[in-house]
Design a protein around this motif. Structure first.
Motif, PDB file in Angstrom:
ATOM      1  N   ALA A  66       0.836  -1.099   0.003  1.00  0.00           N
ATOM      2  CA  ALA A  66      -0.101  -0.083  -0.053  1.00  0.00           C
ATOM      3  C   ALA A  66       0.730   1.006  -0.055  1.00  0.00           C
ATOM      4  CB  ALA A  66      -0.854   0.109   1.127  1.00  0.00           C
ATOM      5  N   PHE A  67       0.401   2.272  -0.629  1.00  0.00           N
ATOM      6  CA  PHE A  67       1.289   3.428  -0.746  1.00  0.00           C
ATOM      7  C   PHE A  67       0.392   4.771  -0.469  1.00  0.00           C
ATOM      8  CE2 PHE A  67       0.067   2.366  -5.170  1.00  0.00           C
ATOM      9  CZ  PHE A  67      -0.552   3.306  -5.529  1.00  0.00           C
ATOM     10  N   CYS A  68       1.248   5.886  -0.380  1.00  0.00           N
ATOM     11  CA  CYS A  68       0.491   7.100  -0.361  1.00  0.00           C
ATOM     12  C   CYS A  68       1.582   8.335  -0.436  1.00  0.00           C
ATOM     13  CB  CYS A  68      -0.047   7.380   1.196  1.00  0.00           C
ATOM     14  SG  CYS A  68      -0.996   8.857   1.565  1.00  0.00           S
ATOM     15  N   TYR A  69       1.088   9.184  -1.333  1.00  0.00           N
ATOM     16  CA  TYR A  69       1.745  10.374  -1.737  1.00  0.00           C
ATOM     17  C   TYR A  69       1.203  11.739  -1.502  1.00  0.00           C
ATOM     18  CZ  TYR A  69       3.707   6.599  -5.014  1.00  0.00           C
ATOM     19  OH  TYR A  69       4.212   5.649  -5.747  1.00  0.00           O
ATOM     20  N   VAL A  70       1.629  12.430  -1.038  1.00  0.00           N
ATOM     21  CA  VAL A  70       1.213  13.958  -0.888  1.00  0.00           C
ATOM     22  C   VAL A  70       1.954  15.006  -1.623  1.00  0.00           C
ATOM     23  CG1 VAL A  70       0.168  15.626   0.700  1.00  0.00           C
ATOM     24  CG2 VAL A  70      -0.064  13.234   1.305  1.00  0.00           C
ATOM     25  N   SER A  71       1.472  16.134  -2.310  1.00  0.00           N
ATOM     26  CA  SER A  71       2.418  17.002  -2.811  1.00  0.00           C
ATOM     27  C   SER A  71       1.440  18.102  -3.220  1.00  0.00           C
ATOM     28  CB  SER A  71       2.895  16.569  -3.949  1.00  0.00           C
ATOM     29  OG  SER A  71       2.131  16.396  -5.042  1.00  0.00           O
ATOM     30  N   ARG A  72       2.177  19.367  -3.580  1.00  0.00           N
ATOM     31  CA  ARG A  72       1.543  20.362  -3.970  1.00  0.00           C
ATOM     32  C   ARG A  72       2.584  21.036  -5.031  1.00  0.00           C
ATOM     33  NH1 ARG A  72       1.011  23.131   0.425  1.00  0.00           N
ATOM     34  NH2 ARG A  72      -0.941  22.581   1.143  1.00  0.00           N
ATOM     35  N   LEU A  73       1.843  21.605  -6.180  1.00  0.00           N
ATOM     36  CA  LEU A  73       2.638  22.406  -7.304  1.00  0.00           C
ATOM     37  C   LEU A  73       2.181  23.926  -6.891  1.00  0.00           C
ATOM     38  CD1 LEU A  73       2.572  19.846 -10.036  1.00  0.00           C
ATOM     39  CD2 LEU A  73       4.528  20.821  -9.040  1.00  0.00           C
ATOM     40  N   PRO A  74       2.974  24.861  -7.528  1.00  0.00           N
ATOM     41  CA  PRO A  74       2.511  26.377  -7.576  1.00  0.00           C
ATOM     42  C   PRO A  74       1.241  26.347  -8.394  1.00  0.00           C
ATOM     43  CG  PRO A  74       4.814  26.094  -8.320  1.00  0.00           C
ATOM     44  CD  PRO A  74       4.235  24.608  -8.345  1.00  0.00           C
ATOM     45  N   GLY A  75       0.264  27.008  -7.262  1.00  0.00           N
ATOM     46  CA  GLY A  75      -0.985  27.173  -7.765  1.00  0.00           C
ATOM     47  C   GLY A  75      -2.019  26.096  -7.666  1.00  0.00           C
ATOM     48  N   THR A  76      -1.754  25.126  -7.223  1.00  0.00           N
ATOM     49  CA  THR A  76      -2.680  23.924  -7.041  1.00  0.00           C
ATOM     50  C   THR A  76      -2.803  23.663  -5.359  1.00  0.00           C
ATOM     51  OG1 THR A  76      -0.866  22.021  -6.603  1.00  0.00           O
ATOM     52  CG2 THR A  76      -1.409  23.110  -8.795  1.00  0.00           C
ATOM     53  N   GLY A  77      -3.979  23.240  -5.007  1.00  0.00           N
ATOM     54  CA  GLY A  77      -4.099  22.567  -3.742  1.00  0.00           C
ATOM     55  C   GLY A  77      -3.308  21.335  -3.384  1.00  0.00           C
ATOM     56  N   ALA A  78      -3.415  21.012  -2.295  1.00  0.00           N
ATOM     57  CA  ALA A  78      -2.864  19.640  -2.227  1.00  0.00           C
ATOM     58  C   ALA A  78      -3.335  18.476  -2.642  1.00  0.00           C
ATOM     59  CB  ALA A  78      -2.509  19.319  -0.427  1.00  0.00           C
TER      60      ALA A  78
END
Length: 324
Positions: A53-65
């Motif tokens: 099982a895996f989980c990723y979280v990230s954010r780019l400029p102008g986006t929500g998480a």
């Protein structure tokens, strides 16, 4: 809570094509290279029978998480089910509320092959026309299509590890109008200028002694410390070892972890793809260099893909709204 946009696999396929996926991955890795992206540590949880099982979280400029939670279950191939299952959740960039929930396997398939195409576009020799793919499942097929978008691929040789996928080569030949053949792994790799490994194998399926000078090897199934699709010889021969994210690779990329443990690789030799895509570093020094790229998968890939998918879905009216 405001309505949330629900997007099925069919909705994703309707709004997210291969050119859009490749463009999204260029943006993702370019942002990483310019240090504009926020990337949380990647989480893996072992499961039964080799599942993860895996989980990723990230954010780019102008986006929500954006978060992706899912699993890789090798045994699903024998059940007639996809080996990857996932959900992608998108937050509003201002108030943090969830604005979309997206079926994740369709996102993963396209963004993974698209990211490999971006890597190959920066790492492979410009005239690469001979492609070998080890693994004839969903990702193997997707990678044939993606590589043909960035290089003048004229011949594809595929090594299928499961009897039920042995007809894949003929089907792709008809679909793409190019020469696609089935062969053993060694026969497929010898003479290839790009080699893609798209398996869930814990043991090497490609060996360094098979590679011709100038070959670029792309591993997408070596996403955990116990998965090593290539042997130490590939990394020993490689003049350049590139990964999607160095901290994640040093912890999770099976061939990299194994080569460091055996003393055949110094961690300092492992380079990130981002600066190369951003134009801040060279992909290869010589046409004869062997280059190895290992993708474990990182959150910015899903963030970039999801942003495009949600924008296009809203514009086209795809999906349905639900109040949670």
């Amino acid at each position: 809570m405001a309505d949330v946009l629900l997007l099925s696999a069919a909705d994703v396929r309707a709004v997210f094509d291969l050119p859009a996926a490749i463009a999204s991955q260029r943006a993702a890795f370019g942002a990483l290279g310019r240090r504009e992206a926020r990337l949380a540590p990647r989480l893996l949880l072992d499961g039964p029978d080799g599942g993860v099982a895996f989980c990723y979280v990230s954010r780019l400029p102008g986006t929500g998480a954006v978060s992706k939670f899912g699993s890789v279950t090798p045994g699903n191939a024998e059940r007639g089910l996809p080996t990857v299952a996932a959900l992608v959740t998108v937050q509003d960039p201002v108030d943090g509320r969830p604005v979309a929930i997206i079926e994740g396997e369709s996102v993963t398939t396209l963004r993974t092959s698209a990211a490999s195409a971006v890597a190959a576009d920066h790492l492979a020799v410009p005239d690469a026309s001979r492609l070998a793919v080890i693994g004839c499942g969903v990702q193997g097929r997707a990678h044939v299509r993606a590589m043909a978008e960035v290089r003048p691929i004229g011949r594809v040789t595929m090594a299928c590890r499961r009897p039920e996928t042995c007809g894949v080569a003929a089907g792709l030949a008809d679909e793409l109008g190019m020469r696609v053949e089935a062969a053993s792994a060694r026969a497929a790799v010898e003479g290839a200028q790009i080699v893609v490994t798209a398996t869930t194998s814990a043991d090497p399926v490609v060996f360094g002694e098979w590679l011709d000078p100038g070959c670029t090897v792309v591993s997408v199934g070596s996403f955990a410390p116990d998965r090593a699709e290539v042997d130490d010889g590939v990394l020993t021969r490689a003049a350049s070892i590139v990964v999607d994210d160095v901290p994640a690779a040093l912890e999770h990329a099976g061939p990299v972890v194994a080569a460091i443990r055996s003393g055949h690789l110094s961690p300092e030799r492992v380079r990130p793809l981002g600066p190369i895509v951003a134009g801040l570093a060279a992909g290869r020094e010589s046409a004869d260099d062997v280059v190895f790229y290992n993708s474990v998968g990182v959150g910015v890939q899903d963030t970039a893909a999801a942003s495009v998918i949600v924008e296009r879905a809203r514009a086209s009216g795809a999906g349905r709204l639900a109040e949670l």
